[in-house]
Enzyme design. Structure first.
Site, short mmCIF file in Angstrom:
data_model
loop_
_atom_site.label_atom_id
_atom_site.label_comp_id
_atom_site.label_asym_id
_atom_site.label_seq_id
_atom_site.Cartn_x
_atom_site.Cartn_y
_atom_site.Cartn_z
N GLU A 166 0.70 -1.35 -0.09
CA GLU A 166 -0.33 -0.19 0.00
C GLU A 166 0.90 1.40 0.09
O GLU A 166 1.21 1.54 1.14
CB GLU A 166 -1.31 -0.21 1.47
N GLU A 346 -5.66 -8.60 1.18
CA GLU A 346 -6.57 -8.61 2.15
C GLU A 346 -7.70 -7.72 1.49
O GLU A 346 -8.08 -7.16 1.34
CB GLU A 346 -5.90 -7.08 2.78
#
Ligand code: FCB
Length: 457
Positions: A166, A346
């Site tokens: 991220e 995720e």
């Protein structure tokens, strides 16, 4: 035609990250990371906690791997703590740190669990931050060196390596809003950081490939469909910009070798310094692209969007439960970019769990997982090359600025005793895998139409 089952070789996993579970914060020569320092700042973490002990996975790793194995998953996503293996981010390597990960990877390998290893899940050595951190181009080279060293040590038993987790979060939340480590609030710094993260990703991939690394190589992005709160021109323009800043700012360089022109225009003098060849270095072929998906974003030009407005259920993070956004996102990405294998690295939810007589009846989390797995199958039907799905998270852990207040685990952790208890969601996941991953029948209607405009891209 609706798929009834996922392919046999589909990767099903659970995910964690080093700083969130390991603890062992001062053990065996580990150096401080920017998150250790950030936790020391008054007010930075909701419950004033830190990651020094966390789930004490540093000492409990064998039991934790047994839990992973008992769940019946075939993959485990984890990260390496850079300051544990190289305390100051340059120079000396900490053999005790490297040995720790060697043992973990060995144990996974023995149990036939594919290890999916992230080099940077945010815990940069603090010593590098003292020299400017990701804003300093030198960190790019330190990272490549670190990734090479870890890959040489572990790569023969690892299924995949992720360079960064991220980058948007590191750049934007860490350097623009400053609500995450290192707590800087400067847009120009944030965009430079994002560029250096992408550059270090591309250079690391080239370095690992030059050494004939056999593990699959990729990067993980946090993505969400952006929906305009209303049909007003202001809201729509802001939505397009936010989509540019979250998705296209990372996808365009990775797949097209350029930053999106509208975002560069918006940034003006806050645009990053780019050296010649940087963009070519960034645009490396990916073996996989990791996508972390939690919810959609609703964008309003005037005020922050009030999640209660759409009437959809929200999680304890105040994130809307919006499974159809996963399908929408993946189908759009498949339309706009030449996608490699997609790994959902995720997906999961925090809820206020209660442990009653040794059980946690987290029906809301079971629903969440079922709905998202179904949404994923819808994307596969529409041709998106999805090959993996990993639940965030294996167990409750240190949820960054929210501390230990938010529980994302499918395994409950009692932080006083370090006792682990499988929640109903873990029992459901185990059963789902045991039954051969038949698509779950939904009890709740996931296609609740939101009470807001859904603006196409
Ligand atoms: C993601 C992070 C992960 C976890 C989840 C809830 O942004 O990658 O570490 O905190 O959110």
């Amino acid at each position: 035609m609706r798929i009834k089952k996922f392919p046999k070789d589909f990767i099903w996993g659970v995910a964690t990250a080093a700083f969130q579970i390991e603890g062992g914060g001062r053990s065996d020569g580990k150096g401080p990371s920017i998150w250790d320092r950030f936790c020391e700042q008054p007010g930075a973490i909701a419950d004033a906690s830190n990651g020094l002990v966390a789930c004490d996975h540093y000492n409990n790793w064998q039991d934790d791997i047994q839990i992973i194995s008992d769940l019946g998953v075939n993959a485990y996503r984890m990260s390496i703590s850079w300051p544990r293996v190289q305390p100051t981010g340059k120079g000396a390597w900490n053999s005790k740190g490297l040995d720790f990960y060697d043992r973990v990877i060995d144990a996974l390998f023995e149990k036939n669990i594919a290890a999916s290893v992230t080099f940077n899940h945010w815990d940069l050595p603090d010593a590098l931050q003292q020299m400017g951190g990701w804003a300093n181009r030198e960190t790019v080279h330190r990272f490549v060196d670190y990734a090479q060293t870890v890959a040489r040590r572990l790569g023969d038993r690892v299924q995949s390596f992720t360079t960064h987790n991220e980058p948007w979060v590191i750049a934007h939340l860490g350097h623009e809003t400053g609500i995450f480590a290192p707590g800087i609030k400067h847009r120009g710094v944030a965009t430079q950081v994002s560029h250096h993260l992408l550059l270090s990703h591309g250079l690391a991939l080239q370095a690992l490939r030059a050494e004939r690394q056999t593990a699959k190589l990729g990067i993980v992005l946090n993505l969400a469909p952006m929906h305009s709160a209303t049909e007003s021109t202001e809201d729509k323009q802001k939505t397009k910009l936010e989509d540019g800043r979250l998705l296209r700012w990372y996808m365009d360089p990775l797949f097209k070798g350029e930053y999106p022109a509208d975002v560069l225009d918006f940034l003006g003098s806050d645009a990053p310094q780019i050296e010649s060849n940087d963009m070519a270095h960034i645009q490396q072929p990916l073996d996989f692209l990791g996508v972390n998906y939690y919810s959609r974003s609703v964008v309003s030009a005037a005020d922050p969007w009030d999640v209660q407005k759409s009437g959809l259920p929200v999680t304890d993070m105040q994130w809307e439960v919006y499974p159809q956004g996963l399908t929408e996102l993946l189908v759009r990405m498949h339309r706009d970019y030449p996608l490699p294998a997609i790994y959902i690295t995720e997906n999961g939810a925090a809820f206020k769990d209660k442990i009653v007589n040794g059980s946690v009846h987290d029906k809301n989390r079971v629903d969440y997982l079922q709905q998202h797995i179904r949404a994923l199958s819808d994307a596969i039907e529409q041709g998106v090359p999805v090959e993996a799905y990993m639940v965030w998270s294996l167990m409750d852990n240190f949820e960054w600025a929210s501390g230990y207040e938010k529980r994302f685990g499918i395994v409950h952790v009692d932080y006083e005793t370090q006792k682990r208890v499988l929640k109903d969601s873990a029992l459901w996941y185990r059963e789902f895998l045991k039954q051969g991953t038949q698509l779950p029948e939904l009890k709740t209607n996931m296609l609740n139409e939101p009470a807001v405009t859904v603006l196409g891209n």
